[in-house]
Each structure stands twice: as structure tokens, then as C-alpha cells.
Motif scaffolding. Sequence first.
Motif, short mmCIF file in Angstrom:
data_model
loop_
_atom_site.label_atom_id
_atom_site.label_comp_id
_atom_site.label_asym_id
_atom_site.label_seq_id
_atom_site.Cartn_x
_atom_site.Cartn_y
_atom_site.Cartn_z
N ALA A 139 6.90 -31.99 -35.22
CA ALA A 139 6.39 -33.37 -35.19
C ALA A 139 7.13 -34.25 -34.19
O ALA A 139 6.80 -35.42 -34.06
CB ALA A 139 6.49 -33.98 -36.58
N GLU A 140 8.11 -33.70 -33.46
CA GLU A 140 8.82 -34.51 -32.47
C GLU A 140 7.86 -34.97 -31.39
O GLU A 140 6.96 -34.25 -30.97
CB GLU A 140 9.95 -33.70 -31.84
N SER A 141 8.06 -36.21 -30.92
CA SER A 141 7.15 -36.77 -29.93
C SER A 141 7.17 -35.98 -28.62
O SER A 141 6.14 -35.83 -27.96
CB SER A 141 7.48 -38.24 -29.68
N ASN A 142 8.34 -35.45 -28.25
CA ASN A 142 8.41 -34.64 -27.03
C ASN A 142 7.55 -33.39 -27.15
O ASN A 142 6.87 -33.00 -26.20
CB ASN A 142 9.85 -34.24 -26.72
N ARG A 143 7.60 -32.77 -28.30
CA ARG A 143 6.82 -31.55 -28.53
C ARG A 143 5.32 -31.87 -28.50
O ARG A 143 4.53 -31.14 -27.91
CB ARG A 143 7.21 -30.93 -29.88
N ILE A 144 4.93 -32.95 -29.14
CA ILE A 144 3.52 -33.35 -29.17
C ILE A 144 3.05 -33.67 -27.75
O ILE A 144 1.96 -33.26 -27.33
CB ILE A 144 3.32 -34.55 -30.11
N ASP A 145 3.88 -34.38 -26.97
CA ASP A 145 3.53 -34.70 -25.59
C ASP A 145 3.38 -33.42 -24.76
O ASP A 145 2.43 -33.29 -23.98
CB ASP A 145 4.60 -35.61 -24.99
N GLN A 146 4.28 -32.49 -24.95
CA GLN A 146 4.24 -31.22 -24.20
C GLN A 146 2.96 -30.44 -24.53
O GLN A 146 2.28 -29.93 -23.64
CB GLN A 146 5.48 -30.39 -24.54
N VAL A 147 2.61 -30.34 -25.81
CA VAL A 147 1.40 -29.63 -26.21
C VAL A 147 0.16 -30.34 -25.68
O VAL A 147 -0.78 -29.69 -25.20
CB VAL A 147 1.34 -29.48 -27.75
N ALA A 148 0.16 -31.66 -25.74
CA ALA A 148 -1.00 -32.41 -25.24
C ALA A 148 -1.20 -32.18 -23.75
O ALA A 148 -2.32 -32.01 -23.27
CB ALA A 148 -0.82 -33.90 -25.53
N ARG A 149 -0.12 -32.13 -22.99
CA ARG A 149 -0.23 -31.94 -21.54
C ARG A 149 -0.60 -30.49 -21.18
O ARG A 149 -1.43 -30.26 -20.30
CB ARG A 149 1.08 -32.32 -20.85
N GLN A 150 0.00 -29.52 -21.86
CA GLN A 150 -0.21 -28.12 -21.49
C GLN A 150 -1.51 -27.55 -22.05
O GLN A 150 -2.33 -27.02 -21.31
CB GLN A 150 0.97 -27.26 -21.94
N ARG A 151 -1.68 -27.64 -23.32
CA ARG A 151 -2.84 -26.99 -23.96
C ARG A 151 -4.12 -27.80 -23.84
O ARG A 151 -5.20 -27.25 -23.64
CB ARG A 151 -2.56 -26.72 -25.44
N LEU A 152 -4.01 -29.11 -24.00
CA LEU A 152 -5.19 -29.96 -24.00
C LEU A 152 -5.46 -30.61 -22.64
O LEU A 152 -6.44 -31.32 -22.47
CB LEU A 152 -5.05 -31.05 -25.07
N GLU A 153 -4.54 -30.36 -21.71
CA GLU A 153 -4.65 -30.90 -20.36
C GLU A 153 -4.84 -32.42 -20.37
O GLU A 153 -5.62 -32.98 -19.60
CB GLU A 153 -5.78 -30.22 -19.59
N MET A 154 -4.10 -33.07 -21.24
CA MET A 154 -4.15 -34.52 -21.32
C MET A 154 -3.10 -35.10 -20.37
O MET A 154 -2.13 -34.45 -20.03
CB MET A 154 -3.88 -35.00 -22.75
N LYS A 155 -3.31 -36.33 -19.93
CA LYS A 155 -2.35 -37.01 -19.06
C LYS A 155 -2.40 -38.50 -19.36
O LYS A 155 -3.36 -39.01 -19.94
CB LYS A 155 -2.65 -36.74 -17.60
N SER A 156 -1.36 -39.18 -18.95
CA SER A 156 -1.32 -40.63 -19.13
C SER A 156 -2.33 -41.25 -18.16
O SER A 156 -2.45 -40.80 -17.01
CB SER A 156 0.07 -41.17 -18.84
#
Length: 88
Positions: free
Chosen positions: A60-77
Motif C-alpha cells: 500500500a506504499e504510495s511509491n509502490r502504487i505509483d510504480q505499478v500505475a506507471r509500469q503496468r497501467l502505463e499511467m503518467k502525470s
Amino acid sequence: MITRTLLAIVLLACVITAIAVVHARHQHRQLFAQLTRLETARDELNIDFGRLQLEQATWAESNRIDQVARQRLEMKSPETADIVVIRP
């Protein structure tokens, strides 16, 4: 005659009491063994629970969530130009 009858009753009471004491001690040993097993199982479950809480906190760490969002879901700011502020 009365003393023999009384002696027999007292002897019978002593035998019954001795059997009851043996039974009670046996039951106590069985219950104590069961208590020990249950306490061991409780301790193992507490260790597992602590491990799971630590794992949950890690996931649940925010860094981990950000990493998964960027890598797996290809999300970006969003870019600054893409941000729209709506005022009431």
C-alpha cells in the motif's frame, strides 16, 4: 456387625474418591496438553497476522502504487496544459 458395615462403607468411599482423583488428574493433563497446543497455534497465527500486516503495508506504499500505475497501467502525470480547473 455395625463396625464392619461402617468400615466397608468408608473403604468404598475411599476407593471411589481415589478413582475420582485419578480421573480428575487425567482430565487435567489432557486439558493442559490441549491448552498448550492451542497457545502454540495462536502464537503461529499471530506471527502470520503480523507478517500479513507488514506485507499489506508494503503493497500500500504510495511509491509502490505509483510504480505499478506507471509500469503496468502505463499511467503518467498529466501535463500542465492538460489540467483544467473548474470553479463553482
